[in-house]
Write an enzyme that holds these catalytic residues in place. Structure first.
Site, PDB file in Angstrom:
ATOM      1  N   GLU A   1       0.817  -1.207   0.000  1.00  0.00           N
ATOM      2  CA  GLU A   1       0.000   0.000   0.000  1.00  0.00           C
ATOM      3  C   GLU A   1       0.854   1.262   0.000  1.00  0.00           C
ATOM      4  O   GLU A   1       0.521   2.252  -0.664  1.00  0.00           O
ATOM      5  CB  GLU A   1      -0.927   0.015   1.232  1.00  0.00           C
TER       6      GLU A   1
ATOM      7  N   GLY B   1      14.298 -37.507  -2.658  1.00  0.00           N
ATOM      8  CA  GLY B   1      13.980 -38.709  -3.402  1.00  0.00           C
ATOM      9  C   GLY B   1      12.734 -39.395  -2.884  1.00  0.00           C
ATOM     10  O   GLY B   1      11.997 -38.851  -2.048  1.00  0.00           O
ATOM     11  N   PRO B   2      12.471 -40.607  -3.360  1.00  0.00           N
ATOM     12  CA  PRO B   2      11.234 -41.299  -3.026  1.00  0.00           C
ATOM     13  C   PRO B   2      11.060 -41.593  -1.543  1.00  0.00           C
ATOM     14  O   PRO B   2       9.936 -41.570  -1.033  1.00  0.00           O
ATOM     15  CB  PRO B   2      11.322 -42.594  -3.844  1.00  0.00           C
TER      16      PRO B   2
ATOM     17  N   ASP C   1      23.059 -37.412  -6.494  1.00  0.00           N
ATOM     18  CA  ASP C   1      22.948 -36.395  -7.541  1.00  0.00           C
ATOM     19  C   ASP C   1      23.893 -35.219  -7.350  1.00  0.00           C
ATOM     20  O   ASP C   1      24.145 -34.463  -8.296  1.00  0.00           O
ATOM     21  CB  ASP C   1      21.510 -35.870  -7.609  1.00  0.00           C
TER      22      ASP C   1
ATOM     23  N   THR D   1      19.845 -38.238  -1.901  1.00  0.00           N
ATOM     24  CA  THR D   1      19.867 -37.373  -3.079  1.00  0.00           C
ATOM     25  C   THR D   1      21.138 -36.529  -3.110  1.00  0.00           C
ATOM     26  O   THR D   1      21.745 -36.332  -4.169  1.00  0.00           O
ATOM     27  CB  THR D   1      18.627 -36.459  -3.091  1.00  0.00           C
TER      28      THR D   1
ATOM     29  N   GLY E   1       8.043 -39.930   0.548  1.00  0.00           N
ATOM     30  CA  GLY E   1       7.095 -40.833   1.178  1.00  0.00           C
ATOM     31  C   GLY E   1       6.913 -40.533   2.655  1.00  0.00           C
ATOM     32  O   GLY E   1       5.793 -40.586   3.180  1.00  0.00           O
TER      33      GLY E   1
END
Length: 394
Positions: free
Chosen positions: A66, A303-304, A213, A209, A308
């Protein structure tokens, strides 16, 4: 005549609806740089309904939307309308209350989208109404709530809003059978991931990961991006010295188990020790730690297994999947165990957006709790754009 109730929810005029849509675009510019504050956009219309000022909240501790819009409008704001994506605050912190700034500028009407749920800042609508300003709430509320989902989640649940992002083939594989995964998706999809990181306060991966990676987890190719906090969930403190998350490109936090002894990692990055839970760390404790650090939007790129665990704990608010028209057949699935053993336990999501990115498809979906909140905001929006009525919401 002053209204009896602080907010009148009624039909917004066409110029005000157009201004609110513009304010939503402006608000989104603040994603990734305003936490722990909300993102807010504001458009000021003069008495004739012409836009004379625009602004958005650009960074935490800086002027609110504002204030920016009123500064651009100048004297043209007097007698005009302020259209704001969030109820103007009534709180003095590092900046003054926006409700008072609107009064000082001579604004005659305020149209806002979402009521402020923060006990410390709400009450702006009531203050404006008490001073004789006409106040209309609930205009395009669902859209505004979506833009501000991270902050609203944090205010209501005292934890960051969690988005799980993944990339997969059309048959749901995150990598080939030999573990290779670069590149499943296209350059267009990967560029979009960097924009998603730039709109987040923190990016989280697990130790698996991080080792496999070796991601840098920075937002690259996004002009003006504030680099998100890089977080590695590393229970046994196995992150190696040469990991890219330790390269100094952005701040890094390594979460390890509270009984893990101090080691070389403590000298390479900031380390926080958390209680164990099962085979890993207690996720609520992790989110509480990040919340205390001002993180409101958390991007889960793990990752999975980690995905999960978050889903099993009910801690995912949004899922963003990048789907490539590729088939691998064998290979790791994108999601591991999420505590689901029968079809009746399936987590059924609500798709909110699908976009083509080069050859790929980006699908955005909300979990049940997040979608319920959005539906409630949508109901308020519908009421605001139909029959005028009064309500006591402030």
């Amino acid at each position: 005549m002053r209204q009896e109730d602080p907010v009148a929810a009624g039909a917004a005029a066409p110029p005000e609806l157009a201004a609110m849509r513009r304010a939503l675009v402006l608000a989104a510019r603040g994603l990734g740089s305003t936490s722990p504050n909300p993102v807010v956009g504001c458009v000021v219309l003069d008495e004739g309904g012409r836009t004379v000022g625009e602004g958005w909240h650009q960074r935490s501790g800086g002027p609110h939307a504002e204030v920016h819009a009123l500064a651009e409008a100048g004297e043209d704001a007097r007698g005009g309308t302020a259209v704001v994506t969030l109820e103007p605050c009534n709180h003095t912190g590092r900046t003054g209350p926006c409700a008072q700034a609107l009064l000082d500028a001579g604004i005659a009407r305020v149209v806002y989208a979402v009521a402020d749920p923060d006990p410390a800042a709400k009450g702006g609508a009531a203050a404006l109404n008490a001073a004789g300003v006409q106040v209309v709430g609930g205009v395009l509320a669902a859209e505004a709530a979506s833009v501000n989902a991270a902050w609203l989640t944090a205010v209501r649940h005292h934890r960051p809003h969690v988005t799980w992002k993944y990339a997969a083939t059309l048959d749901g594989r995150s990598a080939a059978a030999d573990g290779t995964s670069r590149w499943i998706t296209s350059s267009e999809a990967r560029a979009d991931v960097h924009r998603l990181r730039a709109a987040s306060d923190a990016v989280l991966v697990g130790s698996g990961t991080a080792r496999t990676d070796d991601p840098q987890l920075s937002a690259r190719g996004v002009e003006g991006a504030v680099q998100p906090l890089r977080v590695v969930l590393d229970t046994e403190a196995r992150t190696h010295r040469g990991a890219r998350v330790l390269d100094g490109t952005a701040p890094t936090l390594i979460a390890v188990a509270e009984d893990t002894p101090a080691g070389p990692l403590d000298t390479l990055a900031e380390v926080v020790r958390l209680p164990r839970e099962g085979a890993g760390l207690a996720l609520p404790a992790l989110l509480a730690e990040l919340y205390g650090r001002g993180v409101r939007a958390l991007l889960l790129e793990g990752g999975p297994t980690l995905a999960g665990a978050f889903l099993a704990a009910g801690l995912v608010d949004r899922v963003v999947g990048y789907i490539a028209p590729v088939l691998l057949g064998e290979g790791p699935a994108v999601l591991g165990s999420a505590g689901i053993s029968t079809i009746d336990q399936a987590l059924r999501l609500t798709v909110t957006e699908t976009i083509r990115l080069g050859p790929d498809l980006r699908i955005t979906a909300e979990t049940a709790a997040a979608h319920t909140a959005a539906a409630a905001a949508d109901a308020a929006d519908t009421a605001a754009d139909t029959e005028p009525r009064r309500e006591t919401r402030a």
